[in-house]
Design an enzyme around this catalytic site. Structure first.
Site: not given
Ligand code: ATP
Ligand code: HMH
Ligand code: MG
Length: 539
Positions: A219, A252, A254-257
């Site tokens: 991602k 943003t 929690g986008t990854g979760c």
């Molecule tokens: N500003 C943004 N606009 C559009 N899509 C985004 C943006 N930020 C993240 N994404 C999308 O969100 C999804 C999660 O990606 P990201 O790389 O942020 O994960 P992450 O770092 O594991 O997230 P988190 O740790 O915040 O839960 C991907 O599909 C990414 O492309």
């Molecule tokens: C509990 C928990 N799981 C996953 C993430 C990753 O965003 C977070 N910040 N907190």
């Molecule tokens: Mg992120």
């Protein structure tokens, strides 16, 4: 208040500091012996995701994000909590691990009782927890395993012990259908390589694939500023770049979760992996877009609204997308000039087409004033609703919104399906005219429901419309991930030969003049329907 996050802390409190008690054990009931299950007249399956993850007190990420994302996408979400974190919009202030025995119990309780389709993992903060999960997954089989290897939050705080790296790589990844690291996690998994470009993300995906998952998605949400948010998908042979608009927002967290649990929800609903990732990516992008100006907390990274669709009335509550591709079987497209020539009103023409057996109707009215168009569209909506036939509007999103039509059909020079989806919401049908596999791919990425492909034969209805022939139609159908309706010069003489092609995804024919440039629209429609039905019966 200061906005800078405190230094990362991973405090592993001893299990004894948690007060615990044992509840009296109840035996596990088998479905066959369960009286209330036997009493149910009809069982309705509910796509089910089990998330094994940590609690986020700010509710933007972790278990809370997973439950909201699954609910928004129509899946049930049960939860096994691995850790309780104290976090807010400034960062992570504390982490407390749930005792391993209680994690084992939670897994046993859910998996022995409920039919879980997909397991999704988030924060697995210790090697022992990963081991317990692997044991449970060996004992209870599920359709898919989505592993989001949460190690560092976007705020930079550590969420797992370094000893987990080996267990992720050697135990869990081999069982996973998809692994979804962000760039920092991909770097950690690969011993600290630096990832700055798409080429680096591809290399990382390829290396992580070697640990054994069926798919890898690296991602790019945290990549340096660009107008696009790009994720790299790898299936062991080919790469797919999932590109979306980068939403300018601080919300943003929690986008990854959310992405991983949305993939899990779509898999639980029966999607292919590629489709699940695309739906999940579109969902995150839309949620960020709708939440970009929300303010919760004083820190630098806020949560977003997973249930944004509930705020877009009247399209959403109780109106999940109910598009049935079989409705493309006999697709009637109106034309005001033809109606005028035969003295038919739009309403009469639509009524006659439905009487004759049209399975979906599109109003394509090029030379009619907007007000008259809307009146006719409302009348047609009443007719279509009462016969259960969907009504689409060509190109005019405004008319579709005003008459609450079932959807919109757009061409290559109209506004894109992605923008139409933003305007109409998720519950409506969107079709796109496509002549090439590349256009078909784009329509799918933009969230369309079906493709109109043509002109299959020469036609006078549409000026300057190149003819694709059977070969062009086949190429689009074979490349498409969406159902297709053939269009262009189709009539009672040649409709059978189109359907006899028997290519995948081809669901029906769309017809204009062969139905509406005739005196008796219902007779023509009935005739065409019986031809199509006889081909279908022979197939
Ligand atoms: N500003 C943004 N606009 C559009 N899509 C985004 C943006 N930020 C993240 N994404 C999308 O969100 C999804 C999660 O990606 P990201 O790389 O942020 O994960 P992450 O770092 O594991 O997230 P988190 O740790 O915040 O839960 C991907 O599909 C990414 O492309
Ligand atoms: C509990 C928990 N799981 C996953 C993430 C990753 O965003 C977070 N910040 N907190
Ligand atoms: Mg992120």
């Amino acid at each position: 208040m200061s906005c800078s996050p405190p230094p990362p802390i991973l405090r592993l409190h001893p299990p004894s500091s948690i007060s615990s008690f044992s509840s009296p054990r109840r035996p596990h009931l088998s479905p066959r012996t369960c009286p209330w299950r036997l009493a149910a007249a009809r069982e309705m399956p509910w796509p089910h995701v089990l998330t094994v993850a940590g609690s986020d007190s700010s509710a933007g990420a972790g278990i809370q994000a997973d439950v909201k994302a699954c609910a928004a996408l129509g899946a049930y979400c049960s939860s096994v909590i691995t850790a309780v974190t104290a976090q807010n919009t400034a960062g992570v202030q504390g982490v407390h691990l749930v005792p391993e025995e209680l994690i084992r119990e939670q897994l046993q309780s859910v998996l022995s009782d409920m039919s879980v389709d997909v397991v999704k993992t988030g924060m697995l903060p210790s090697a022992g927890i990963i081991k317990i999960l692997c044991e449970s997954l060996q004992k209870f089989s599920v359709k898919a395993l989505v592993v989001d290897p949460v190690m560092v939050s976007t705020s930079g705080d550590s969420l797992s012990d370094p000893s987990t790296l080996t267990y992720y790589r050697d135990e869990l990844f081999a069982m996973a259908d998809i692994v979804t690291p962000n760039v920092k996690e991909a770097s950690k998994l690969l011993g600290g390589v630096s990832l700055h470009t798409i080429a680096d993300m591809r290399d990382a995906a390829e290396s992580i694939y070697k640990f054994g998952p069926r798919y890898v998605l690296v991602k790019g949400g945290d990549m340096p500023d660009s107008s696009e948010a790009i994720d790299v998908f790898y299936d062991g042979k080919e790469f797919v770049e999932f590109r979306g608009h980068r939403i300018k927002t601080h919300n943003t967290h929690g986008t990854g979760c959310t992405l991983a649990s949305s993939i899990a929800a779509e898999l639980a609903k029966g999607s292919s992996m590629l489709n699940a990732v695309q739906v999940a990516k579109n969902f995150v992008e839309s949620a960020l877009h709708h939440s970009k100006d929300l303010v919760i907390g004083n820190g630098p990274q806020g949560p977003f609204d997973h249930l944004f669709r509930l705020k877009c009335p009247p399209y959403n509550i109780g109106s999940e997308r109910r598009f049935n591709p079989d409705s493309l079987f006999l697709y009637a497209v109106t034309d005001s000039r033809m109606n005028k020539r035969w003295g038919h009103s739009i309403e009469d023409a639509v009524k006659a087409a439905i009487e004759g057996g049209a399975t979906i109707v599109q109003l394509r009215e090029k030379d009619i004033e907007s007000r008259a168009f809307l009146e006719a569209a409302k009348a047609c909506m009443d007719i279509c609703r009462s016969s259960g036939v969907p009504l689409l509007i060509n190109d005019r999103v405004d008319i579709a919104l005003a008459c609450n039509a079932d959807g919109v059909h757009v061409g290559q020079s109209d506004i894109s399906a992605r923008e139409v989806r933003e305007l109409l919401g998720p519950g409506k049908i969107i079709g796109v005219s496509c002549k090439t596999p590349a256009q078909a791919e784009q329509a799918w990425r933009d969230g369309a429901d079906y493709l109109g492909c043509g002109g299959v034969f020469p036609t006078t209805t549409k000026a300057n419309n190149p003819t694709l022939g059977f070969e062009g139609l086949k190429a689009v159908c074979l490349a498409s991930k969406l159902p297709v309706v053939a269009i262009g010069g189709i009539n009672a003489t040649n409709a059978g030969s189109v359907m006899e092609l028997g290519v995948p995804n081809l669901k029906g024919v769309a017809v204009v003049s062969a139905l509406f440039d005739r005196e008796c629209v219902s007779t023509e429609t009935r005739n065409l329907r019986s031809i199509l039905t006889s081909v279908r019966c022979l197939a």
